[in-house]
Design an enzyme around this catalytic site. Structure first.
Site, PDB file in Angstrom:
ATOM      1  N   ARG A 121       0.836  -1.119   0.055  1.00 17.47           N
ATOM      2  CA  ARG A 121      -0.248  -0.113   0.016  1.00 17.47           C
ATOM      3  C   ARG A 121       0.978   1.292   0.015  1.00 17.47           C
ATOM      4  O   ARG A 121       0.432   2.289   0.338  1.00 17.47           O
ATOM      5  CB  ARG A 121      -1.055   0.096   1.058  1.00 17.47           C
ATOM      6  CG  ARG A 121      -1.933  -1.071   1.181  1.00 17.47           C
ATOM      7  CD  ARG A 121      -3.342  -0.501   1.705  1.00 17.47           C
ATOM      8  NE  ARG A 121      -4.308  -1.591   1.924  1.00 17.47           N
ATOM      9  CZ  ARG A 121      -4.363  -2.504   2.830  1.00 17.47           C
ATOM     10  NH1 ARG A 121      -3.731  -2.397   3.702  1.00 17.47           N
ATOM     11  NH2 ARG A 121      -5.405  -3.323   2.615  1.00 17.47           N
ATOM     12  N   LYS A 143       4.028  11.872 -10.739  1.00 17.42           N
ATOM     13  CA  LYS A 143       3.356  11.018 -11.577  1.00 17.42           C
ATOM     14  C   LYS A 143       4.374   9.688 -12.080  1.00 17.42           C
ATOM     15  O   LYS A 143       5.191   9.558 -12.277  1.00 17.42           O
ATOM     16  CB  LYS A 143       3.159  11.658 -13.045  1.00 17.42           C
ATOM     17  CG  LYS A 143       2.011  12.683 -13.164  1.00 17.42           C
ATOM     18  CD  LYS A 143       1.701  12.893 -14.679  1.00 17.42           C
ATOM     19  CE  LYS A 143       0.632  13.947 -14.495  1.00 17.42           C
ATOM     20  NZ  LYS A 143       0.424  14.455 -15.811  1.00 17.42           N
ATOM     21  N   GLU A 185      11.050  18.535 -23.843  1.00 17.95           N
ATOM     22  CA  GLU A 185      10.402  19.043 -22.724  1.00 17.95           C
ATOM     23  C   GLU A 185      10.694  20.203 -22.114  1.00 17.95           C
ATOM     24  O   GLU A 185       9.992  20.827 -21.586  1.00 17.95           O
ATOM     25  CB  GLU A 185      10.345  17.455 -21.664  1.00 17.95           C
ATOM     26  CG  GLU A 185       9.738  16.368 -22.059  1.00 17.95           C
ATOM     27  CD  GLU A 185       8.357  16.240 -22.202  1.00 17.95           C
ATOM     28  OE1 GLU A 185       7.533  17.325 -21.853  1.00 17.95           O
ATOM     29  OE2 GLU A 185       7.798  15.397 -22.035  1.00 17.95           O
ATOM     30  N   LYS A 227       8.354  23.489 -13.287  1.00 21.42           N
ATOM     31  CA  LYS A 227       7.765  22.219 -13.037  1.00 21.42           C
ATOM     32  C   LYS A 227       7.088  22.248 -11.478  1.00 21.42           C
ATOM     33  O   LYS A 227       6.170  21.918 -11.136  1.00 21.42           O
ATOM     34  CB  LYS A 227       8.307  21.002 -13.407  1.00 21.42           C
ATOM     35  CG  LYS A 227       7.757  19.923 -13.156  1.00 21.42           C
ATOM     36  CD  LYS A 227       7.611  18.651 -13.894  1.00 21.42           C
ATOM     37  CE  LYS A 227       6.525  17.687 -13.777  1.00 21.42           C
ATOM     38  NZ  LYS A 227       6.431  16.260 -14.418  1.00 21.42           N
ATOM     39  N   GLU A 237      -3.995  17.622 -11.520  1.00 21.54           N
ATOM     40  CA  GLU A 237      -4.121  17.944 -12.758  1.00 21.54           C
ATOM     41  C   GLU A 237      -5.573  18.380 -13.165  1.00 21.54           C
ATOM     42  O   GLU A 237      -5.976  17.977 -14.283  1.00 21.54           O
ATOM     43  CB  GLU A 237      -3.594  16.734 -13.810  1.00 21.54           C
ATOM     44  CG  GLU A 237      -3.384  17.295 -15.134  1.00 21.54           C
ATOM     45  CD  GLU A 237      -2.683  16.008 -15.875  1.00 21.54           C
ATOM     46  OE1 GLU A 237      -1.697  15.361 -15.820  1.00 21.54           O
ATOM     47  OE2 GLU A 237      -3.569  15.787 -17.092  1.00 21.54           O
ATOM     48  N   ARG A 241      -1.796  22.036 -14.161  1.00 20.34           N
ATOM     49  CA  ARG A 241      -1.084  21.078 -14.675  1.00 20.34           C
ATOM     50  C   ARG A 241      -1.257  20.333 -16.028  1.00 20.34           C
ATOM     51  O   ARG A 241      -0.453  19.794 -16.743  1.00 20.34           O
ATOM     52  CB  ARG A 241      -0.969  19.855 -13.625  1.00 20.34           C
ATOM     53  CG  ARG A 241       0.349  18.907 -13.646  1.00 20.34           C
ATOM     54  CD  ARG A 241       0.685  17.781 -12.634  1.00 20.34           C
ATOM     55  NE  ARG A 241       1.502  17.288 -12.839  1.00 20.34           N
ATOM     56  CZ  ARG A 241       2.033  16.091 -11.917  1.00 20.34           C
ATOM     57  NH1 ARG A 241       1.619  16.146 -10.642  1.00 20.34           N
ATOM     58  NH2 ARG A 241       3.223  15.343 -12.217  1.00 20.34           N
ATOM     59  N   ASN A 245       0.727  18.890 -20.421  1.00 20.75           N
ATOM     60  CA  ASN A 245       0.534  18.137 -21.423  1.00 20.75           C
ATOM     61  C   ASN A 245       0.557  18.705 -23.026  1.00 20.75           C
ATOM     62  O   ASN A 245       0.054  18.094 -23.848  1.00 20.75           O
ATOM     63  CB  ASN A 245      -1.174  17.422 -21.382  1.00 20.75           C
ATOM     64  CG  ASN A 245      -1.135  16.726 -20.018  1.00 20.75           C
ATOM     65  OD1 ASN A 245       0.062  16.164 -19.753  1.00 20.75           O
ATOM     66  ND2 ASN A 245      -2.292  16.856 -19.310  1.00 20.75           N
ATOM     67  N   HIS A 248       1.512  16.853 -26.011  1.00 20.87           N
ATOM     68  CA  HIS A 248       1.387  15.264 -25.589  1.00 20.87           C
ATOM     69  C   HIS A 248       0.073  14.537 -26.200  1.00 20.87           C
ATOM     70  O   HIS A 248       0.224  13.332 -26.033  1.00 20.87           O
ATOM     71  CB  HIS A 248       1.463  15.056 -24.156  1.00 20.87           C
ATOM     72  CG  HIS A 248       2.867  15.291 -23.588  1.00 20.87           C
ATOM     73  ND1 HIS A 248       3.492  16.685 -23.797  1.00 20.87           N
ATOM     74  CD2 HIS A 248       3.669  14.677 -22.956  1.00 20.87           C
ATOM     75  CE1 HIS A 248       4.878  16.387 -23.119  1.00 20.87           C
ATOM     76  NE2 HIS A 248       4.940  15.164 -22.574  1.00 20.87           N
ATOM     77  N   HIS A 252       1.574  11.842 -27.530  1.00 21.41           N
ATOM     78  CA  HIS A 252       1.393  10.263 -27.168  1.00 21.41           C
ATOM     79  C   HIS A 252       0.586   9.471 -28.187  1.00 21.41           C
ATOM     80  O   HIS A 252       0.824   8.273 -28.350  1.00 21.41           O
ATOM     81  CB  HIS A 252       0.219  10.236 -25.972  1.00 21.41           C
ATOM     82  CG  HIS A 252       1.071  10.672 -24.551  1.00 21.41           C
ATOM     83  ND1 HIS A 252       0.395  10.853 -23.409  1.00 21.41           N
ATOM     84  CD2 HIS A 252       2.260  10.665 -24.364  1.00 21.41           C
ATOM     85  CE1 HIS A 252       1.244  11.098 -22.489  1.00 21.41           C
ATOM     86  NE2 HIS A 252       2.441  10.971 -23.034  1.00 21.41           N
ATOM     87  N   HIS A 264      10.141   9.268 -26.849  1.00 24.37           N
ATOM     88  CA  HIS A 264       9.091  10.196 -26.166  1.00 24.37           C
ATOM     89  C   HIS A 264       9.126  11.572 -26.573  1.00 24.37           C
ATOM     90  O   HIS A 264       8.268  12.278 -27.164  1.00 24.37           O
ATOM     91  CB  HIS A 264       9.002  10.220 -24.596  1.00 24.37           C
ATOM     92  CG  HIS A 264       8.039  10.910 -23.891  1.00 24.37           C
ATOM     93  ND1 HIS A 264       6.765  10.705 -23.990  1.00 24.37           N
ATOM     94  CD2 HIS A 264       8.070  12.026 -23.331  1.00 24.37           C
ATOM     95  CE1 HIS A 264       5.991  11.804 -23.444  1.00 24.37           C
ATOM     96  NE2 HIS A 264       6.984  12.435 -22.878  1.00 24.37           N
TER      97      HIS A 264
END
Ligand code: NAD
Ligand code: GLY
Length: 366
Positions: A121, A143, A185, A227, A237, A241, A245, A248, A252, A264
Site C-alpha cells: 500500500r 506521476k 520537454e 515544474k 491535474e 498541471r 500536456n 502530448h 502520445h 517520447h
C-alpha cells in the site's frame, strides 16, 4: 550544489531536488540521515547499470541494496514488469520498511514509482534521474505509471518522491538523441510558462547542443523550478498541471502509433508543432508559431508527421488518451510563448475534429 524544495500541501509532503555536478557524493550521508533503517531496493536498467557499475553503484554497496536490473526502453513499462518486480520483492521478503531508489530515465522512474505507490500500500521512493528528460520532468511531481496496448501511462498513480538527486555528470554518457528528446520537454515548459527560458534556449542553442555545463545547469534548474511551481499549485491535474500536456495529445498518439519505438521527446516535439498549428487554426495563436518551429529545427528535433500516417487513425489513439473527455480529445492552446488559453481553472479544450485533421495534414512532410 543547488537545492529546490517542492511542497505539496494537500498531501502535507515536501522534498528536496538536489541539482549539480558530482552531487552523488552526498547520497550516502543523505541515506544514513533520512532512511537509516530502510531495506534498500535499487531499480535500474542494464545500460545505466553497466555504465555506472564502477563509479556509482559500488558506492551503494555499504547499504546492501537488492538491485533489480531491467532491460532498457519503453517496452518494459508494463503491468507485466511491475508484477514481476512485486513478486520478486515479496519472495525476497521485502516489506513496508523498504525504500526504492530508481536510477535511470523516465521509464525506470515511472515504473519504479508505480511499484512504490502500491507495494504494501505504498513505500517511499527516491529518484536519481540519469537522462535530461528525467531530471527536468519525470522525476518531479510524482506521476508514475505503465503503458498498455490502449495507450501511454493509462494505469498509474501519483506518489511524490522523498528526494531527487539530479547529477548532471550522468549527461556526459547520454547519447545525443536521448539528450535531444529531453530538450523537447524543456522547450515545452518554456512555451507554456516562461518566455525568458525560451529566449535563453534560442540565444544559447549552440552551447546547449555542445552540452556546455554552465548553460545546461541554468536551463535544467529553471525547468525544475517551473515544474515545481505547477505541481505545487495543482498536483492532481485538475487545472494548471494540464498545461504540461502541451504537445502530448498528439505526441502520445504518435508514440502508440509507432508502438513506442520512437522516443517520447521526439513525438512530443512533433506534437508541439502540430498543437501549435491547432492553436493557430483555432485563432488563439497569433504569432510565434514559426519562431518555435524554427527553434525545434535548429535543435534538430522533428516537427513533421510522416505523410503515410492516417490522420483518423491518429485521432483514434487520441480518443483513448487520459486527457480525453466524452471521447473528444482535448488540447492545451497557446496564445504566445509563455501564455496559454485558460477559462477559470480549465487549461485544456475540446477542438473540432476537422481542425485536428487539418492541422495533422498541414504538418505532414512532403
Ligand atoms: P528512458 O528512460 O527510456 O531512457 C532513455 C535511454 O537512455 C534508455 O535506453 C536508457 O538506458 C538510457 N540511459 C539513461 N541514462 C543514461 C545515461 N546517463 N547514459 C547513457 N544512457 C542512459 O527514456 P526517458 O526519455 O528518460 O523517459 C521517457 C519516459 O518518461 C516515457 O515513458 C515518458 O512517458 C515518461 N515521462 C514521465 C513523466 C512524468 O511526469 N512521470 C514526464 C515525462 C515523461
Ligand atoms: N509530465 C507531465 C506532468 O508531470 O504532469
Amino acid at each position: 550544489m543547488d537545492q529546490i524544495k517542492v511542497k505539496v500541501e494537500r498531501r502535507n509532503v515536501g522534498y528536496s531536488v538536489f541539482i549539480g555536478g558530482s552531487i552523488l557524493s552526498g547520497l550516502s550521508d543523505y541515506l544514513r540521515k533520512n532512511h537509516a533503517n530502510k531495506k534498500i531496493v535499487v531499480i535500474t536498467d542494464e545500460t545505466v547499470s553497466k555504465l555506472y557499475k564502477e563509479n556509482f553503484f559500488n558506492k551503494l554497496d555499504a547499504f546492501n541494496p537488492y538491485v533489480i536490473i531491467l532491460p532498457f526502453g519503453e517496452k518494459i513499462k508494463t503491468r507485466e514488469t511491475k508484477n514481476k518486480i512485486e513478486d520478486t520483492l515479496m519472495e525476497k521478503k521485502y516489506g513496508r520498511d523498504s525504500l526504492i531508489i530508481a536510477i535511470g530515465g523516465g521509464v525506470i522512474g515511472d515504473l519504479a514509482g508505480f511499484v512504490a505507490a502500491t507495494f504494501n500500500r505504498g513505500i517511499p521512493i527516491m529518484h536519481i534521474p540519469t537522462t535530461l528528460l528525467a531530471m527536468i520532468d519525470s522525476s518531479i511531481g510524482g506521476k508514475t505509471g505503465v503503458n498498455t496496448r490502449y495507450g501511454k501511462n493509462l494505469i498509474g498513480s501519483v506518489l511524490q518522491p522523498s528526494a531527487v538527486f539530479a547529477d548532471l555528470n550522468f549527461l556526459r554518457t547520454l547519447p545525443d538523441e536521448e539528450f535531444l528528446s529531453g530538450l523537447a520537454e524543456v522547450i515545452k515548459i518554456a512555451i507554456t510558462s516562461d518566455k525568458e527560458l525560451f529566449s535563453i534556449i534560442e540565444n544559447d542553442y549552440e552551447k546547449i547542443l555542445a552540452k556546455d555545463e554552465g548553460v545546461l545547469l541554468k536551463i535544467i534548474k529553471r525547468s525544475i523550478e517551473l515544474k515545481k511551481e505547477v505541481v505545487e499549485k495543482d498536483e492532481t491535474e485538475s487545472g494548471l498541471r494540464q498545461t504540461l500536456n502541451f504537445g502530448h495529445t498528439i505526441g502520445h498518439a504518435l508514440e502508440a502509433h509507432f508502438n513506442y519505438k520512437i522516443k517520447h521527446g521526439f513525438c512530443v516535439s512533433i506534437g508541439i508543432a502540430a498543437e501549435l498549428k491547432i492553436s493557430a487554426l483555432c485563432g488563439i495563436l497569433q504569432a510565434d508559431e514559426q519562431r518555435i518551429v524554427s527553434l525545434l529545427d535548429k535543435l534538430k528535433l522533428p516537427t513533421k508527421i510522416n505523410k503515410d500516417i492516417n490522420a483518423d487513425k491518429l485521432i483514434g489513439y487520441m480518443v483513448s488518451d487520459k486527457k480525453t473527455l466524452n471521447e473528444k480529445p482535448h488540447f492545451v492552446l497557446i496564445k504566445d510563448i509563455g501564455t496559454i488559453k485558460s477559462e477559470g481553472k480549465n487549461y485544456s479544450f475540446e477542438v473540432d475534429g476537422g481542425i485536428i485533421n487539418k492541422a495533422i495534414e498541414m504538418c505532414k512532410n512532403d
